[in-house]
Design an enzyme around this catalytic site. Structure first.
Site, short mmCIF file in Angstrom:
data_model
loop_
_atom_site.label_atom_id
_atom_site.label_comp_id
_atom_site.label_asym_id
_atom_site.label_seq_id
_atom_site.Cartn_x
_atom_site.Cartn_y
_atom_site.Cartn_z
N ASP A 1 0.82 -1.22 0.00
CA ASP A 1 0.00 0.00 0.00
C ASP A 1 0.85 1.27 0.00
OD1 ASP A 1 -2.84 -1.13 2.02
OD2 ASP A 1 -2.51 -1.07 -0.15
N TYR B 1 -8.65 4.33 -3.94
CA TYR B 1 -8.66 4.16 -2.47
C TYR B 1 -9.11 5.45 -1.79
CZ TYR B 1 -6.99 3.34 2.28
OH TYR B 1 -6.93 3.22 3.63
#
Ligand SMILES: [Zn+2]
Length: 229
Positions: free
Chosen positions: A119, A225
Site C-alpha cells: 500500500d 482508495y
C-alpha cells in the site's frame, strides 16, 4: 519569518515522539521550501520536551544559518543532499526506530511480503551499500545523502519514500514533513511485520499482480482508495 514552516517542523518532530519512533534526542524532521530555497530543521541535541517552535533553525541550501540562535542538526548536510537530489520532496524524516534500524544494521532490503507494505512502497525498501572509509572521513553527512540517492537510482522518490542506510538507520520523505512522518510510522510497522513473518517461515515475496493492485489503487492516476476529494 517562515513561522508556518517552523510550526510544521516543530509539530512533525513532536509527532515522532508521539508515535514512539524516537528516544532521547535521536532523529529529526526538516522541511524545504523550494520557492525560497530555505530549509527549516530541528536544532542539534535539543531534547524534544524542552524544544520550542522558536528553536527551529532556518538554513539555505549551502547549510548556512539564516535564522535561529541554535546550531542546526548535525544531519543538516544529509538533508541538503536529499533536497538537491529529489526535486519533488519537501519533508524528510530520520529516526533510529527499532525494527527499521535493525534491517538497516543488517544491511538488508525489507522485502515486500504483503499488502500493508504494498500500500505504501512499490517494491522492497532498499538498503544502501556501505560507505567507504573515504566517504566517512570526508563530507560524511553529505555523502550519506548521496548514498541514499544512489540506491534509489532512477526510481521516483515518491514511489519509494524510504531508504535504509546500512549500519545506520532509516530515512523517509514526502511532499511535506507530515507525509514523511506518516511514512516513517508505516515503515517501522512494515519492518516489524517483516521481522515477525521471517521468524514464522522463510518469507516469499508478494505476487507482482497483488503488489501492483495494492500500490496502484492508492498511488496512481487510476487510484480509487479513500473518499473522492
Ligand atoms: Zn543516526
Amino acid at each position: 519569518m517562515l513561522e508556518k514552516l517552523k510550526e510544521d517542523v516543530f509539530r512533525a518532530n513532536l509527532d515522532l515522539v508521539r508515535h514512539g519512533l524516537v528516544m532521547m534526542t535521536f532523529g529529526n524532521v526538516s522541511r524545504f521550501e523550494r520557492s525560497s530555497g530555505l530549509m527549516v530543521i530541528k536544532p542539534s541535541g535539543v531534547s524534544y520536551n524542552e524544544m520550542t517552535v522558536n528553536d527551529m533553525v532556518v538554513t539555505d541550501l549551502s547549510g548556512s544559518v539564516i535564522e535561529g540562535a541554535l546550531k542546526p542538526s548535525t544531519d543538516t548536510r544529509t538533508y541538503l543532499a536529499l533536497y538537491q537530489a529529489f526535486p519533488g520532496i519537501g519533508g524528510v524524516v530520520y529516526t533510529h526506530s527499532t525494527y527499521a534500524t535493525a534491517w538497516a544494521q543488517a544491511g538488508m532490503a525489507i522485502p515486500c511480503l504483503g499488502t500493508t507494505h504494498a500500500d505504501y512502497f512499490h517494491g522492497p525498501v532498499p538498503a544502501t551499500r556501505r560507505l567507504t572509509a573515504e566517504e566517512t572521513e570526508t563530507d560524511y553527512e553529505y555523502n550519506t545523502g548521496l548514498l541514499i540517492a544512489e540506491v534509489l537510482g532512477g526510481a521516483a522518490p515518491l514511489t519509494m519514500p524510504a531508504v535504509l542506510v546500512t549500519s545506520h538507520a532509516p530515512f523517509t520523505w514526502g511532499e511535506t514533513p507530515a507525509q514523511a512522518v506518516h511514512v516513517a510510522v508505516i515503515l517501522e510497522e512494515v519492518a516489524r511485520m517483516a521481522t515477525l513473518t521471517a521468524s514464522i517461515a522463510p518469507p516469499g515475496e508478494i505476487d507482482k499482480h497483488l503488489l501492483d493492485r495494492h500500490y496502484l489503487r492508492k498511488h496512481s492516476s487510476g487510484s480509487y482508495y479513500g473518499q473522492k476529494k
